[in-house]
Write a protein that holds these residues in place. Structure first.
Motif, PDB file in Angstrom:
ATOM      1  N   LYS A 355     -23.564  33.368 -61.509  1.00  0.00           N
ATOM      2  CA  LYS A 355     -24.842  33.224 -60.797  1.00  0.00           C
ATOM      3  C   LYS A 355     -25.860  32.495 -61.675  1.00  0.00           C
ATOM      4  CE  LYS A 355     -27.959  34.132 -57.533  1.00  0.00           C
ATOM      5  NZ  LYS A 355     -29.199  33.722 -58.205  1.00  0.00           N
ATOM      6  N   GLU A 356     -25.930  32.883 -62.968  1.00  0.00           N
ATOM      7  CA  GLU A 356     -26.859  32.225 -63.887  1.00  0.00           C
ATOM      8  C   GLU A 356     -26.473  30.752 -64.067  1.00  0.00           C
ATOM      9  OE1 GLU A 356     -27.907  34.568 -67.555  1.00  0.00           O
ATOM     10  OE2 GLU A 356     -26.485  35.969 -66.639  1.00  0.00           O
ATOM     11  N   ALA A 357     -25.183  30.513 -64.183  1.00  0.00           N
ATOM     12  CA  ALA A 357     -24.701  29.141 -64.349  1.00  0.00           C
ATOM     13  C   ALA A 357     -25.074  28.294 -63.133  1.00  0.00           C
ATOM     14  CB  ALA A 357     -23.181  29.125 -64.553  1.00  0.00           C
ATOM     15  N   TYR A 358     -24.880  28.859 -61.951  1.00  0.00           N
ATOM     16  CA  TYR A 358     -25.210  28.138 -60.712  1.00  0.00           C
ATOM     17  C   TYR A 358     -26.717  27.874 -60.617  1.00  0.00           C
ATOM     18  CZ  TYR A 358     -25.879  27.143 -55.751  1.00  0.00           C
ATOM     19  OH  TYR A 358     -26.246  26.553 -54.575  1.00  0.00           O
ATOM     20  N   ASP A 359     -27.526  28.842 -61.036  1.00  0.00           N
ATOM     21  CA  ASP A 359     -28.985  28.680 -60.989  1.00  0.00           C
ATOM     22  C   ASP A 359     -29.436  27.539 -61.894  1.00  0.00           C
ATOM     23  OD1 ASP A 359     -29.222  30.721 -59.176  1.00  0.00           O
ATOM     24  OD2 ASP A 359     -29.762  32.246 -60.661  1.00  0.00           O
ATOM     25  N   ILE A 360     -28.789  27.399 -63.055  1.00  0.00           N
ATOM     26  CA  ILE A 360     -29.147  26.318 -63.980  1.00  0.00           C
ATOM     27  C   ILE A 360     -28.794  24.968 -63.363  1.00  0.00           C
ATOM     28  CG2 ILE A 360     -28.457  25.213 -66.157  1.00  0.00           C
ATOM     29  CD1 ILE A 360     -28.475  27.934 -67.460  1.00  0.00           C
ATOM     30  N   VAL A 361     -27.596  24.887 -62.773  1.00  0.00           N
ATOM     31  CA  VAL A 361     -27.186  23.637 -62.129  1.00  0.00           C
ATOM     32  C   VAL A 361     -28.151  23.263 -61.010  1.00  0.00           C
ATOM     33  CG1 VAL A 361     -25.367  22.472 -60.815  1.00  0.00           C
ATOM     34  CG2 VAL A 361     -24.745  23.980 -62.694  1.00  0.00           C
ATOM     35  N   SER A 362     -28.578  24.247 -60.255  1.00  0.00           N
ATOM     36  CA  SER A 362     -29.454  24.005 -59.097  1.00  0.00           C
ATOM     37  C   SER A 362     -30.874  23.633 -59.498  1.00  0.00           C
ATOM     38  CB  SER A 362     -29.492  25.253 -58.203  1.00  0.00           C
ATOM     39  OG  SER A 362     -28.198  25.596 -57.773  1.00  0.00           O
ATOM     40  N   SER A 363     -31.303  24.052 -60.695  1.00  0.00           N
ATOM     41  CA  SER A 363     -32.708  23.839 -61.096  1.00  0.00           C
ATOM     42  C   SER A 363     -32.867  22.745 -62.149  1.00  0.00           C
ATOM     43  CB  SER A 363     -33.292  25.147 -61.640  1.00  0.00           C
ATOM     44  OG  SER A 363     -32.566  25.570 -62.784  1.00  0.00           O
ATOM     45  N   MET A 364     -31.802  21.991 -62.424  1.00  0.00           N
ATOM     46  CA  MET A 364     -31.874  20.934 -63.432  1.00  0.00           C
ATOM     47  C   MET A 364     -32.888  19.861 -63.059  1.00  0.00           C
ATOM     48  SD  MET A 364     -27.846  20.358 -64.317  1.00  0.00           S
ATOM     49  CE  MET A 364     -28.157  18.692 -64.887  1.00  0.00           C
ATOM     50  N   PRO A 365     -33.587  19.274 -64.062  1.00  0.00           N
ATOM     51  CA  PRO A 365     -34.558  18.210 -63.748  1.00  0.00           C
ATOM     52  C   PRO A 365     -33.894  16.881 -63.385  1.00  0.00           C
ATOM     53  CG  PRO A 365     -34.431  18.555 -66.118  1.00  0.00           C
ATOM     54  CD  PRO A 365     -33.615  19.636 -65.488  1.00  0.00           C
ATOM     55  N   MET A 366     -32.594  16.749 -63.671  1.00  0.00           N
ATOM     56  CA  MET A 366     -31.856  15.545 -63.279  1.00  0.00           C
ATOM     57  C   MET A 366     -30.736  15.938 -62.322  1.00  0.00           C
ATOM     58  SD  MET A 366     -30.652  16.854 -66.309  1.00  0.00           S
ATOM     59  CE  MET A 366     -31.434  15.953 -67.639  1.00  0.00           C
ATOM     60  N   THR A 367     -30.167  14.966 -61.632  1.00  0.00           N
ATOM     61  CA  THR A 367     -29.089  15.242 -60.680  1.00  0.00           C
ATOM     62  C   THR A 367     -27.824  15.660 -61.435  1.00  0.00           C
ATOM     63  OG1 THR A 367     -29.972  13.569 -59.175  1.00  0.00           O
ATOM     64  CG2 THR A 367     -27.686  14.279 -58.821  1.00  0.00           C
ATOM     65  N   PRO A 368     -27.237  16.805 -61.086  1.00  0.00           N
ATOM     66  CA  PRO A 368     -26.011  17.231 -61.762  1.00  0.00           C
ATOM     67  C   PRO A 368     -24.884  16.216 -61.535  1.00  0.00           C
ATOM     68  CG  PRO A 368     -26.929  18.996 -60.406  1.00  0.00           C
ATOM     69  CD  PRO A 368     -27.662  17.755 -60.056  1.00  0.00           C
ATOM     70  N   ASP A 369     -24.105  15.953 -62.583  1.00  0.00           N
ATOM     71  CA  ASP A 369     -22.995  15.026 -62.421  1.00  0.00           C
ATOM     72  C   ASP A 369     -21.728  15.787 -62.018  1.00  0.00           C
ATOM     73  OD1 ASP A 369     -22.173  16.302 -64.713  1.00  0.00           O
ATOM     74  OD2 ASP A 369     -22.290  14.538 -66.012  1.00  0.00           O
ATOM     75  N   GLU A 370     -20.648  15.057 -61.821  1.00  0.00           N
ATOM     76  CA  GLU A 370     -19.394  15.669 -61.385  1.00  0.00           C
ATOM     77  C   GLU A 370     -18.889  16.712 -62.382  1.00  0.00           C
ATOM     78  OE1 GLU A 370     -16.413  12.796 -60.448  1.00  0.00           O
ATOM     79  OE2 GLU A 370     -17.639  11.745 -58.974  1.00  0.00           O
ATOM     80  N   VAL A 371     -19.058  16.416 -63.675  1.00  0.00           N
ATOM     81  CA  VAL A 371     -18.541  17.316 -64.714  1.00  0.00           C
ATOM     82  C   VAL A 371     -19.162  18.706 -64.595  1.00  0.00           C
ATOM     83  CG1 VAL A 371     -18.370  17.707 -67.208  1.00  0.00           C
ATOM     84  CG2 VAL A 371     -18.054  15.398 -66.283  1.00  0.00           C
ATOM     85  N   LEU A 372     -20.454  18.772 -64.284  1.00  0.00           N
ATOM     86  CA  LEU A 372     -21.117  20.076 -64.156  1.00  0.00           C
ATOM     87  C   LEU A 372     -20.511  20.902 -63.020  1.00  0.00           C
ATOM     88  CD1 LEU A 372     -24.794  19.117 -64.867  1.00  0.00           C
ATOM     89  CD2 LEU A 372     -23.648  21.089 -65.859  1.00  0.00           C
ATOM     90  N   TRP A 373     -20.302  20.258 -61.865  1.00  0.00           N
ATOM     91  CA  TRP A 373     -19.711  20.988 -60.749  1.00  0.00           C
ATOM     92  C   TRP A 373     -18.240  21.327 -61.043  1.00  0.00           C
ATOM     93  CZ3 TRP A 373     -22.869  23.295 -57.756  1.00  0.00           C
ATOM     94  CH2 TRP A 373     -24.096  22.725 -57.407  1.00  0.00           C
ATOM     95  N   GLN A 374     -17.546  20.455 -61.771  1.00  0.00           N
ATOM     96  CA  GLN A 374     -16.168  20.764 -62.153  1.00  0.00           C
ATOM     97  C   GLN A 374     -16.121  21.949 -63.108  1.00  0.00           C
ATOM     98  OE1 GLN A 374     -15.214  16.864 -63.620  1.00  0.00           O
ATOM     99  NE2 GLN A 374     -14.254  16.209 -61.724  1.00  0.00           N
ATOM    100  N   THR A 375     -17.121  22.021 -63.992  1.00  0.00           N
ATOM    101  CA  THR A 375     -17.218  23.152 -64.922  1.00  0.00           C
ATOM    102  C   THR A 375     -17.410  24.454 -64.150  1.00  0.00           C
ATOM    103  OG1 THR A 375     -18.171  21.746 -66.646  1.00  0.00           O
ATOM    104  CG2 THR A 375     -18.550  24.112 -66.842  1.00  0.00           C
ATOM    105  N   LEU A 376     -18.300  24.427 -63.175  1.00  0.00           N
ATOM    106  CA  LEU A 376     -18.547  25.621 -62.362  1.00  0.00           C
ATOM    107  C   LEU A 376     -17.312  25.967 -61.538  1.00  0.00           C
ATOM    108  CD1 LEU A 376     -20.825  27.630 -61.775  1.00  0.00           C
ATOM    109  CD2 LEU A 376     -21.485  26.209 -59.838  1.00  0.00           C
ATOM    110  N   LEU A 377     -16.608  24.955 -61.056  1.00  0.00           N
ATOM    111  CA  LEU A 377     -15.377  25.191 -60.302  1.00  0.00           C
ATOM    112  C   LEU A 377     -14.322  25.842 -61.189  1.00  0.00           C
ATOM    113  CD1 LEU A 377     -13.620  24.851 -57.776  1.00  0.00           C
ATOM    114  CD2 LEU A 377     -13.200  22.482 -58.465  1.00  0.00           C
ATOM    115  N   GLY A 378     -14.222  25.365 -62.442  1.00  0.00           N
ATOM    116  CA  GLY A 378     -13.260  25.954 -63.379  1.00  0.00           C
ATOM    117  C   GLY A 378     -13.564  27.406 -63.674  1.00  0.00           C
TER     118      GLY A 378
END
Length: 573
Positions: A355-378
């Motif tokens: 949940k904390e990881a997802y909140d960070i991805v959602s609140s980033m000041p820049m657009t999350p790249d593919e690697v970030l979503w792949q990290t969360l998927l992993g």
């Protein structure tokens, strides 16, 4: 002429160049080819020159000489738009003015900067036609273009056909092979160079060390290091940094640290390389200690330093330290980039704090790249969180990702919950998109020879002995209490088939070969292109205990050092 040379030497600004031009016009010296060529070179090549002014001046010359053309082509090749150098070369080729070896060399340097292989091939054909093959410097430049643009076969062909070679030609091919996924050949060429009596320099050893790092070829790396010490090339900071990196990637952070401690001078790259070395080996505390020492040594940590320290926290499970470090970046005047966010998201995800990881991805000041979503998927796959896996997967689809890993991870999440219809749906999507799974493979070095294995491999000349050893391992590990972790084989097949599928993973084949090919008690080192399988991790821990062997496995993310039935990662990976 001496007067002219003195005037040229006094030029240190564009204003001076223009004054010199006026002087040449009024004295009639602009009509003299050597004089105007010198003027063009000042405009096109000198730090205070102006390429636009050089081309403007050139266009007012009625009958430009080859040297005039060369001055402009040279300047354009080194300028911000190297494409223009190739265009000028093409125009010159169509004019009555004949190109020479220097013209070809300057144009090829532009090709090297652009990785313009097809244009280089056209120039290559002209080099042959004009008979410039005997020019070693020109051929080295041509070789360099092919190597940098990934055409290693052509680079080798040029090298083999050179009548005269120089140290740059050897260096260009060694670096090209090392950077072009042919590190074994780079090491072989480095050794051949020395046999032929050539003396490698700093550039040569950097290429050789890079090749050793990729292969984890410790013995070859130690030979290169020995040569460096003997020739006193260790006074070069960049060379020492490469030695640190080589030892770290060959599995010996302690040897890397010895080199680090013995260095008279250290750059920030030195500190960052050593911090990342400890990170790769899961020694988070040493990495953080080194990070803290930087300030005392008068070295201010940069963004790379923070990234290395965050990776160290990540691999060692130091979650609170990592979060604190990430939060402290702003106070040090540094703005976290996507990689820093990716590291802290991975840190939280590995710890199950999705949940904390997802909140960070959602609140980033820049657009999350593919690697970030792949990290969360992993992380979702690791903790079996179907809902989070589906969110990350949808984001990746929206971004147009077509990576096989994304599909495989989602498929694995469904398979772990025995949702076979969803697994089939994902596999159908993979087929529709023509997505192919990356095959796993492992390397092992024995007696200076690199052996490569893929899953279920029977191509090795010793495969029967290897499989016999695996049968022995299977028997002895079961007697030790091992039960195959078939949840790592996420297919809707029988239990026995799952156990057989696990048995012949590439890292197990490499370890088995190491056991039958090296003396008892000798450490075994394996490199794997993907992350080590969970079942293999369990089995290799037991093998290290039963056979009394230290086994080091370098996977895509980090090192695992197995001794006495334990792993340096403490099963946190």
């Amino acid at each position: 002429m001496a007067y002219l040379e003195s005037l040229i030497q006094k030029c240190n600004s564009l204003s001076h160049i223009k004054q010199l031009q006026v002087h040449f016009i009024t004295t009639g010296q602009l009509l003299l080819s050597p004089s105007r060529t010198k003027l063009l070179e000042l405009c096109a090549v000198s730090p205070f020159g102006d390429l636009s002014y050089a081309t403007h001046l050139f266009r007012h010359i009625q009958n430009p000489s080859t040297n005039d053309w060369n001055a402009v082509v040279r300047g354009l090749a080194a300028g911000p738009e190297p494409t223009r150098a190739i265009l000028w070369y093409g125009t010159m080729s169509r004019q009555s003015c004949r190109v020479d070896a220097l013209t070809c060399s300057f144009a090829l340097k532009a090709c090297a900067r652009m990785l313009a292989r097809s244009e280089a091939m056209q120039i290559h054909s002209q080099v042959v036609r004009f008979g410039f093959y005997a020019d070693a410097l020109l051929m080295t430049t041509l070789l360099d273009v092919y190597a940098k643009s990934g055409d290693l076969d052509s680079a080798e062909k040029v090298f083999d056909e050179m009548d005269v070679r120089d140290i740059a030609s050897w260096n260009a091919l060694i670096a090209g092979l090392a950077q072009g996924s042919r590190p074994s050949e780079a090491i072989e060429l480095f050794n051949g160079m020395r046999v032929e009596g050539w003396k490698p320099n700093e550039i040569t050893v950097l290429g050789a060390l890079s090749a050793c790092s990729q292969l984890g070829a410790l013995k070859e790396g130690e030979k290169v290091h020995g040569y460096i010490m003997g020739e006193k090339l260790d006074m070069n900071v960049q060379v020492c940094n490469a030695v640190i990196d080589m030892y770290a990637k060959c599995g010996f952070a302690n040897k890397a640290y010895t080199v680090f401690k013995n260095m008279c001078r250290r750059s920030i790259v030195t500190w960052n390389t050593m911090i990342m070395a400890f990170a790769l080996h899961g020694d988070g505390y040493k990495a953080l200690e080194l990070f803290e020492q930087m300030g005392g040594a008068g070295v201010h940590p940069d963004a790379v330093s923070y990234l290395g320290a965050l990776c160290a926290c990540n691999h060692a499970g130091l979650v609170d330290d990592g979060v604190r470090l990430f939060d402290s970046m702003a106070g040090s005047g540094l703005t976290p980039n996507v990689k820093h966010y990716g590291s802290v998201v991975d840190l939280l995800g590995r710890a199950g704090r999705l949940k904390e990881a997802y909140d960070i991805v959602s609140s980033m000041p820049m657009t999350p790249d593919e690697v970030l979503w792949q990290t969360l998927l992993g992380a979702s796959k690791t903790y079996g969180n179907v809902e989070m896996a589906e969110i990350a997967s949808r984001k990746l689809v929206e971004m147009g990702s077509n990576s096989c890993g994304d599909f495989v991870l989602l498929s694995n999440v469904y398979a772990a919950h025995e949702r076979w219809k969803d697994v089939d749906r994902v596999r159908t999507a993979m087929k529709d998109r023509d997505v192919k799974k990356i095959p796993g493979f492992s390397y092992i070095e024995v007696d200076g020879v690199i052996h490569k294995f893929v899953n279920g491999d029977q191509s090795h000349f010793n495969w029967r002995e290897i499989y016999a050893k695996l049968d022995e391992i299977k028997f002895r590990t079961k007697a030790y209490g091992y039960v195959a972790e078939t949840n790592f084989v996420l297919h809707d097949i029988g239990q026995e088939e799952k156990e057989n599928a696990l048995c012949y993973h590439s890292e197990k084949l490499a370890v088995a070969f190491g056991l039958i090919s090296t003396a008892e008690g000798t450490p075994i080192q394996v490199i794997k292109n993907l992350r080590i399988c969970g079942d293999c991790h369990v089995v290799i821990k037991i093998i290290s205990k039963i056979y009394n062997r230290e086994i080091v496995v370098r996977d895509r993310a980090r090192f695992h050092r197995f001794t006495e039935g334990l792993c340096s990662c403490k099963d946190y990976w």
